[in-house]
Motif scaffolding. Structure first.
Motif, mmCIF file in Angstrom:
data_model
loop_
_atom_site.group_PDB
_atom_site.id
_atom_site.type_symbol
_atom_site.label_atom_id
_atom_site.label_comp_id
_atom_site.label_asym_id
_atom_site.label_seq_id
_atom_site.Cartn_x
_atom_site.Cartn_y
_atom_site.Cartn_z
ATOM 1 N N SER A 1 45.046 9.731 -31.325
ATOM 2 C CA SER A 1 45.552 11.094 -31.536
ATOM 3 C C SER A 1 45.500 11.451 -33.024
ATOM 4 C CB SER A 1 46.996 11.213 -31.035
ATOM 5 O OG SER A 1 47.852 10.484 -31.895
ATOM 6 N N PHE A 2 45.203 10.446 -33.889
ATOM 7 C CA PHE A 2 45.194 10.720 -35.335
ATOM 8 C C PHE A 2 44.081 11.694 -35.695
ATOM 9 C CE2 PHE A 2 43.598 10.030 -39.614
ATOM 10 C CZ PHE A 2 44.750 10.319 -40.323
ATOM 11 N N ASP A 3 44.409 12.688 -36.472
ATOM 12 C CA ASP A 3 43.351 13.527 -37.044
ATOM 13 C C ASP A 3 43.785 14.007 -38.423
ATOM 14 O OD1 ASP A 3 45.225 15.458 -36.433
ATOM 15 O OD2 ASP A 3 43.833 16.759 -35.345
ATOM 16 N N VAL A 4 42.790 14.464 -39.186
ATOM 17 C CA VAL A 4 43.086 14.968 -40.521
ATOM 18 C C VAL A 4 43.465 16.436 -40.356
ATOM 19 C CG1 VAL A 4 42.181 15.334 -42.842
ATOM 20 C CG2 VAL A 4 41.479 13.329 -41.535
ATOM 21 N N SER A 5 44.751 16.680 -40.188
ATOM 22 C CA SER A 5 45.228 18.059 -40.045
ATOM 23 C C SER A 5 46.560 18.149 -40.782
ATOM 24 C CB SER A 5 45.429 18.405 -38.565
ATOM 25 O OG SER A 5 46.503 17.653 -38.037
ATOM 26 N N TRP A 6 46.868 19.331 -41.252
ATOM 27 C CA TRP A 6 48.110 19.489 -42.014
ATOM 28 C C TRP A 6 49.325 19.264 -41.109
ATOM 29 C CZ3 TRP A 6 49.892 18.473 -46.319
ATOM 30 C CH2 TRP A 6 51.113 18.995 -46.779
ATOM 31 N N ASP A 7 49.241 19.776 -39.869
ATOM 32 C CA ASP A 7 50.369 19.597 -38.946
ATOM 33 C C ASP A 7 50.702 18.120 -38.770
ATOM 34 O OD1 ASP A 7 50.778 22.190 -38.505
ATOM 35 O OD2 ASP A 7 49.929 22.251 -36.461
ATOM 36 N N GLN A 8 49.646 17.314 -38.543
ATOM 37 C CA GLN A 8 49.914 15.892 -38.296
ATOM 38 C C GLN A 8 50.401 15.189 -39.563
ATOM 39 O OE1 GLN A 8 48.179 11.842 -36.419
ATOM 40 N NE2 GLN A 8 47.586 13.717 -35.480
ATOM 41 N N SER A 9 49.847 15.580 -40.713
ATOM 42 C CA SER A 9 50.298 14.967 -41.967
ATOM 43 C C SER A 9 51.788 15.219 -42.180
ATOM 44 C CB SER A 9 49.512 15.527 -43.156
ATOM 45 O OG SER A 9 48.182 15.079 -43.095
ATOM 46 N N VAL A 10 52.220 16.450 -41.929
ATOM 47 C CA VAL A 10 53.640 16.789 -42.120
ATOM 48 C C VAL A 10 54.498 15.999 -41.133
ATOM 49 C CG1 VAL A 10 55.357 18.647 -41.926
ATOM 50 C CG2 VAL A 10 53.184 19.064 -43.102
ATOM 51 N N THR A 11 54.034 15.913 -39.889
ATOM 52 C CA THR A 11 54.810 15.178 -38.880
ATOM 53 C C THR A 11 54.972 13.715 -39.306
ATOM 54 O OG1 THR A 11 53.930 16.621 -37.176
ATOM 55 C CG2 THR A 11 54.884 14.548 -36.434
ATOM 56 N N ILE A 12 53.892 13.097 -39.765
ATOM 57 C CA ILE A 12 53.959 11.678 -40.154
ATOM 58 C C ILE A 12 54.851 11.508 -41.387
ATOM 59 C CG2 ILE A 12 52.625 9.687 -40.973
ATOM 60 C CD1 ILE A 12 50.254 10.790 -39.296
ATOM 61 N N ALA A 13 54.707 12.409 -42.355
ATOM 62 C CA ALA A 13 55.516 12.292 -43.584
ATOM 63 C C ALA A 13 57.007 12.442 -43.261
ATOM 64 C CB ALA A 13 55.082 13.348 -44.597
ATOM 65 N N LYS A 14 57.331 13.366 -42.360
ATOM 66 C CA LYS A 14 58.747 13.556 -42.005
ATOM 67 C C LYS A 14 59.261 12.358 -41.213
ATOM 68 C CE LYS A 14 59.293 18.504 -42.284
ATOM 69 N NZ LYS A 14 59.553 19.760 -41.632
ATOM 70 N N MET A 15 58.390 11.772 -40.386
ATOM 71 C CA MET A 15 58.795 10.548 -39.671
ATOM 72 C C MET A 15 59.094 9.441 -40.675
ATOM 73 S SD MET A 15 56.784 9.402 -36.257
ATOM 74 C CE MET A 15 55.199 10.121 -36.417
ATOM 75 N N ALA A 16 58.214 9.290 -41.671
ATOM 76 C CA ALA A 16 58.415 8.244 -42.690
ATOM 77 C C ALA A 16 59.755 8.463 -43.395
ATOM 78 C CB ALA A 16 57.259 8.265 -43.691
ATOM 79 N N ASP A 17 60.033 9.711 -43.736
ATOM 80 C CA ASP A 17 61.308 10.071 -44.372
ATOM 81 C C ASP A 17 62.492 9.659 -43.489
ATOM 82 O OD1 ASP A 17 61.031 11.343 -46.833
ATOM 83 O OD2 ASP A 17 61.982 13.175 -46.143
ATOM 84 N N ASP A 18 62.426 10.065 -42.224
ATOM 85 C CA ASP A 18 63.557 9.838 -41.311
ATOM 86 C C ASP A 18 63.741 8.359 -40.986
ATOM 87 O OD1 ASP A 18 64.063 12.507 -41.300
ATOM 88 O OD2 ASP A 18 63.031 12.915 -39.405
ATOM 89 N N MET A 19 62.643 7.597 -40.995
ATOM 90 C CA MET A 19 62.753 6.165 -40.693
ATOM 91 C C MET A 19 63.251 5.371 -41.898
ATOM 92 S SD MET A 19 59.246 5.860 -38.450
ATOM 93 C CE MET A 19 59.006 4.117 -38.725
ATOM 94 N N GLY A 20 63.330 6.034 -43.072
ATOM 95 C CA GLY A 20 63.823 5.337 -44.257
ATOM 96 C C GLY A 20 62.730 4.648 -45.056
ATOM 97 N N PHE A 21 61.448 5.033 -44.831
ATOM 98 C CA PHE A 21 60.367 4.499 -45.675
ATOM 99 C C PHE A 21 60.570 4.988 -47.113
ATOM 100 C CE2 PHE A 21 56.502 3.420 -42.757
ATOM 101 C CZ PHE A 21 57.324 2.760 -41.877
ATOM 102 N N GLU A 22 59.896 4.286 -48.046
ATOM 103 C CA GLU A 22 60.076 4.628 -49.459
ATOM 104 C C GLU A 22 58.853 5.294 -50.094
ATOM 105 O OE1 GLU A 22 60.969 1.507 -48.294
ATOM 106 O OE2 GLU A 22 63.138 1.838 -48.389
ATOM 107 N N LEU A 23 57.675 5.103 -49.501
ATOM 108 C CA LEU A 23 56.441 5.533 -50.185
ATOM 109 C C LEU A 23 55.551 6.367 -49.276
ATOM 110 C CD1 LEU A 23 55.580 1.957 -51.497
ATOM 111 C CD2 LEU A 23 56.234 3.831 -52.988
#
Ligand code: FMN
Length: 381
Positions: free
Chosen positions: A43-65
């Motif tokens: 399901s991975f693609d280079v799209s802004w929607d998916q980038s934002v979703t992944i970045a917000k997931m990283a934020d919410d999961m407590g990732f640092e980078l």
């Protein structure tokens, strides 16, 4: 957003996150390279929607980078591996605006971006993110990337001389209040001043470098060195060497960051089967092009071993591959910590489908094992 003001180094998000025994991050979601060198649908693609979703997931999961790949041309084959890639400064300015926790580190090809522009752009991202900006410095090794700018990669012995001069200018622009001139080997600049300053007293620097000159540069100039390995033995050797050089140059706190592809399933057998499926569907043409361009002597590999060699390359272009159940993956991450790895960029075949279970099932195990400290409800900076 909090008001602008200088954040002292000790209070910066970077220094606070550095207390984690193992920091986690996401790398390369701006690039079709993040899907791996194979033809298995994701399901991975280079799209802004998916980038934002992944970045917000990283934020919410407590990732640092959170950090992008810098690439201008792909590697051909069926997949044109990494052929579709967003530009990194604009990408990370956007990511900075929609996240609250992850450090928004920008991978930059130093020969392709003038230091005066880079200093101001990163200071701007530091304001957008309220003190989470930084640079991942890459010198450029892929001839096709550089040819698009009418350039060739610097000779290996010059790459890091150039990098040191570039970084010196950026750091002066971030820190000095009076205009300065710079007369060096590569740059001749007059009346340089950088305003506004970044919010952090000094945005962190990562350096992706593997050669002896690169490792020396990284240990002298960076907070983290970014490295890739095929196998734990090479990783242990690199880590030992890094510690020796770091002690020699007086920067013992420099961290080591690697990338890991995680294939986690309910049973070991399922995980191994999926790993094999990816290998069986490797794009051997793109893997071969990437290997040759990055200086690997593919033709020196005996013909009967070449296909396996390229399948390995396709599975883990710079990645350590972690395969198994949640418990097994947690054990493997703990082993990486024991090898001296301080931070891991975690990749998935399918970010949207697989990343949440990393947070739900693997991160709690790592906390029990002492490899991660609990994140105080994903603090916002
Ligand atoms: C994990 C990792 C990520 C990298 N990311 C990039 C990148 O985004 N763009 C790029 O051109 N080079 C990238 N590189 C290449 C390095 O900057 C460097 O040129 C390469 O590792 C060779 O090291 P050397 O310059 O010390 O010989 C990356 C390297 C590693 C190990």
């Amino acid at each position: 957003m909090a008001g602008f003001g200088r954040i002292q180094r000790e209070q910066s998000a970077f220094v606070r996150y550095r207390q984690q025994p193992m920091m986690f991050g996401v790398f390369g979601t701006n690039s079709s390279g993040s899907a791996g060198i194979h033809t298995v649908p994701s399901s991975f693609d280079v799209s802004w929607d998916q980038s934002v979703t992944i970045a917000k997931m990283a934020d919410d999961m407590g990732f640092e980078l959170f950090m992008p790949l810098s690439r201008w041309r792909g590697f051909g084959g069926q997949t044109d591996y990494a052929g579709e890639t967003y530009e990194t400064l604009t990408y990370m300015a956007g990511i900075a605006a929609v996240t609250h926790r992850v450090l928004t580190i920008v991978t930059l090809h130093l020969p392709l971006v003038h230091p005066t522009l880079a200093a101001k752009a990163i200071a701007t991202i530091d304001h957008i993110s309220n003190g989470r900006g930084g640079i991942n410095a890459v010198m450029g090794w892929y001839k096709a990337d550089m040819a698009m700018f009418g350039l060739s990669p610097h000779a290996p012995e010059d790459r890091y001389v150039y990098g040191a001069e570039w970084l010196e200018i950026v750091q002066r622009l971030w820190s000095e209040d009076e205009p300065f001139d710079h007369d060096g080997r590569y740059f001749h600049l007059q009346g340089c001043i950088g305003k506004p300053k970044p919010i952090q007293a000094r945005p962190p620097i990562i350096s992706a470098a593997m050669s002896p000159a690169g490792v020396r540069f990284a240990t002298q100039k960076a907070d983290f060195t970014f490295a890739s390995f095929q196998g734990y033995d090479k990783l242990r050797d690199h880590s030992r060497n890094l510690r020796t050089v770091a002690a020699e140059v007086g920067n013992p706190d420099v961290g080591l960051v690697c990338t890991a592809l995680v294939i986690c399933r309910d049973t070991e057998d399922e995980a191994k089967r999926f790993h094999r499926h990816l290998r069986d569907n490797a794009d051997l043409v793109a893997a071969r092009n990437l290997s040759i361009q990055s200086g690997v002597d593919v033709d020196g590999v005996p013909p009967e071993k070449q296909e396996e060699f390229l399948r390995d390359m396709a599975m883990s272009p710079g990645n350590i591959t972690l395969v198994g159940t949640a418990e097994q993956i947690a054990e493997q991450i703990s082993e990486l910590r024991a090898c001296g790895v301080d931070a891991l960029f975690i990749g998935f075949h399918d970010y949207l489908g697989e990343m949440p279970q990393f947070g739900d099932r693997i991160m709690p195990l790592l906390e029990q094992m002492g490899v991660r400290l609990p994140v105080e409800a994903a603090p916002r900076v």
